[in-house]
Write a protein that holds these residues in place. Sequence first.
Motif, PDB file in Angstrom:
ATOM      1  N   ASN A  43       0.824  -1.210   0.000  1.00  0.00           N
ATOM      2  CA  ASN A  43       0.000   0.000   0.000  1.00  0.00           C
ATOM      3  C   ASN A  43       0.862   1.266   0.000  1.00  0.00           C
ATOM      4  O   ASN A  43       0.664   2.187   0.793  1.00  0.00           O
ATOM      5  N   ILE A  44       1.839   1.291  -0.903  1.00  0.00           N
ATOM      6  CA  ILE A  44       2.745   2.433  -1.025  1.00  0.00           C
ATOM      7  C   ILE A  44       2.890   2.782  -2.501  1.00  0.00           C
ATOM      8  O   ILE A  44       2.343   2.090  -3.375  1.00  0.00           O
ATOM      9  N   SER A  45       3.626   3.844  -2.801  1.00  0.00           N
ATOM     10  CA  SER A  45       3.868   4.252  -4.177  1.00  0.00           C
ATOM     11  C   SER A  45       5.153   3.616  -4.699  1.00  0.00           C
ATOM     12  O   SER A  45       6.091   3.360  -3.939  1.00  0.00           O
ATOM     13  N   ALA A  46       5.196   3.408  -6.014  1.00  0.00           N
ATOM     14  CA  ALA A  46       6.412   2.869  -6.639  1.00  0.00           C
ATOM     15  C   ALA A  46       7.598   3.807  -6.433  1.00  0.00           C
ATOM     16  O   ALA A  46       8.753   3.369  -6.407  1.00  0.00           O
ATOM     17  N   SER A  47       7.327   5.085  -6.266  1.00  0.00           N
ATOM     18  CA  SER A  47       8.401   6.059  -6.062  1.00  0.00           C
ATOM     19  C   SER A  47       9.053   5.920  -4.692  1.00  0.00           C
ATOM     20  O   SER A  47      10.086   6.538  -4.428  1.00  0.00           O
ATOM     21  N   ASN A  48       8.468   5.088  -3.831  1.00  0.00           N
ATOM     22  CA  ASN A  48       9.025   4.832  -2.501  1.00  0.00           C
ATOM     23  C   ASN A  48       9.883   3.575  -2.461  1.00  0.00           C
ATOM     24  O   ASN A  48      10.281   3.126  -1.386  1.00  0.00           O
ATOM     25  N   ILE A  49      10.190   2.999  -3.638  1.00  0.00           N
ATOM     26  CA  ILE A  49      10.862   1.698  -3.702  1.00  0.00           C
ATOM     27  C   ILE A  49      12.133   1.783  -4.538  1.00  0.00           C
ATOM     28  O   ILE A  49      12.158   2.412  -5.598  1.00  0.00           O
ATOM     29  N   ILE A  50      13.181   1.116  -4.071  1.00  0.00           N
ATOM     30  CA  ILE A  50      14.385   0.894  -4.864  1.00  0.00           C
ATOM     31  C   ILE A  50      14.688  -0.601  -4.840  1.00  0.00           C
ATOM     32  O   ILE A  50      14.511  -1.264  -3.817  1.00  0.00           O
ATOM     33  N   ILE A  51      15.099  -1.141  -5.987  1.00  0.00           N
ATOM     34  CA  ILE A  51      15.391  -2.571  -6.116  1.00  0.00           C
ATOM     35  C   ILE A  51      16.903  -2.790  -6.073  1.00  0.00           C
ATOM     36  O   ILE A  51      17.676  -2.033  -6.669  1.00  0.00           O
ATOM     37  N   GLY A  52      17.316  -3.849  -5.369  1.00  0.00           N
ATOM     38  CA  GLY A  52      18.734  -4.149  -5.258  1.00  0.00           C
ATOM     39  C   GLY A  52      19.046  -5.604  -5.489  1.00  0.00           C
ATOM     40  O   GLY A  52      18.147  -6.456  -5.481  1.00  0.00           O
ATOM     41  N   ALA A  53      20.322  -5.897  -5.687  1.00  0.00           N
ATOM     42  CA  ALA A  53      20.791  -7.283  -5.803  1.00  0.00           C
ATOM     43  C   ALA A  53      20.896  -7.842  -4.388  1.00  0.00           C
ATOM     44  O   ALA A  53      21.967  -7.877  -3.783  1.00  0.00           O
ATOM     45  N   GLY A  54      19.773  -8.274  -3.859  1.00  0.00           N
ATOM     46  CA  GLY A  54      19.659  -8.630  -2.448  1.00  0.00           C
ATOM     47  C   GLY A  54      19.464  -7.360  -1.644  1.00  0.00           C
ATOM     48  O   GLY A  54      19.865  -6.265  -2.062  1.00  0.00           O
ATOM     49  N   SER A  55      18.849  -7.475  -0.470  1.00  0.00           N
ATOM     50  CA  SER A  55      18.654  -6.271   0.348  1.00  0.00           C
ATOM     51  C   SER A  55      19.981  -5.718   0.853  1.00  0.00           C
ATOM     52  O   SER A  55      20.090  -4.522   1.163  1.00  0.00           O
ATOM     53  N   ASP A  56      21.021  -6.557   0.903  1.00  0.00           N
ATOM     54  CA  ASP A  56      22.315  -6.049   1.367  1.00  0.00           C
ATOM     55  C   ASP A  56      22.900  -5.012   0.409  1.00  0.00           C
ATOM     56  O   ASP A  56      23.660  -4.136   0.832  1.00  0.00           O
TER      57      ASP A  56
END
Length: 357
Positions: free
Chosen positions: A78-91
Amino acid sequence: MFEKLKDLKTYEAGKPIELVVREFGIEPKDIIKLASNENPYGPPPKAIEKVKNLASEMHRYPDDSFFELKEGLSSKFNISASNIIIGAGSDQILEFAVHAISPKKVLMAGITFAMYEIYSKQVGAQILKTESVTHNLEEFYEIYKEQKPEIIFLCVPNNPLGECVDAKEVFDFIEKIDENTLVVVDGAYQEFAAHKDKNKEIKPEDILKYKNVLYTGTFSKAYGLGGMRVGYGIANEYIIENLHKLRPPFNITTLSLAAAIEALKDEEFVKNSIIKNFEEMEKYVSFAKENNLKYIDSYTNFIVLYIKNSTQIAENLLKKGIIVRNMASYGFEALRITIGTPEQNDKLLNTLKGMIS
């Protein structure tokens, strides 16, 4: 040449199956790996099928906007896509955060995820740790008031111990922290904690009201995609925009992206994996009680059992094709054991019983 790295320890990953095959000549099918907190039931079937169908497309770069995956996460949380960044694993998101700030001081629990310290030392930060090995937030706050670190890491639940503070405690703590200090809430095992106890559940949408909080999650644990390396960060747009300045292009693969998109759709698989995880964990709790072993009440997919001579026992288990994590490097005698399938758990416990009796 590498002076600033001379005191930096290399992260110790769980021993791979291939190593046991080479060293002890055990057939891969006879090896049980319960050291890296992977989902023992594998990836969701839909993710496997999608990767098979896309294998011929591995020469193509992924959609670097990660549109479909972000839309799925947006809907879930329940958030906006602009609040998300994708990474190679959360680390990788954790690494972005540290390098974006280049802090002078970083605060964390006495025993917690090793990469917090490793990334922080890479930028020359002073490491502040609580005397308590688990998350004592009162102790965190006392150190914060005195030392004013620029980053605070909270691992909720905590890896490698498995304990978990209540969500209310976390938010009460955040309320007392100055906005110039970044608080990172590592939720790699949140799916497990939220299932076991709703008081432990941290909803990413609640993070967004804070200007200085970053939440991280992963597809490596409950979603069974450890080998695909997909994680995400959630925060207000200002934090996300700045972290994106450090993100390299195409930082996850075409197949990883496809697997994560499909895994996110298969909530039933994830739910069933978590249910079976805690059903099987009861075997370890009973084993500990029957054999007078201390253990940590776990809100994850692993459990820590305090066992004397853990180094020797871990080595003896390895020779029998059972891989677990020895905790001696953290300064105490214990084994961290990933909760496996019923058959894997039964074999491990029967073998372990013969070694400690």
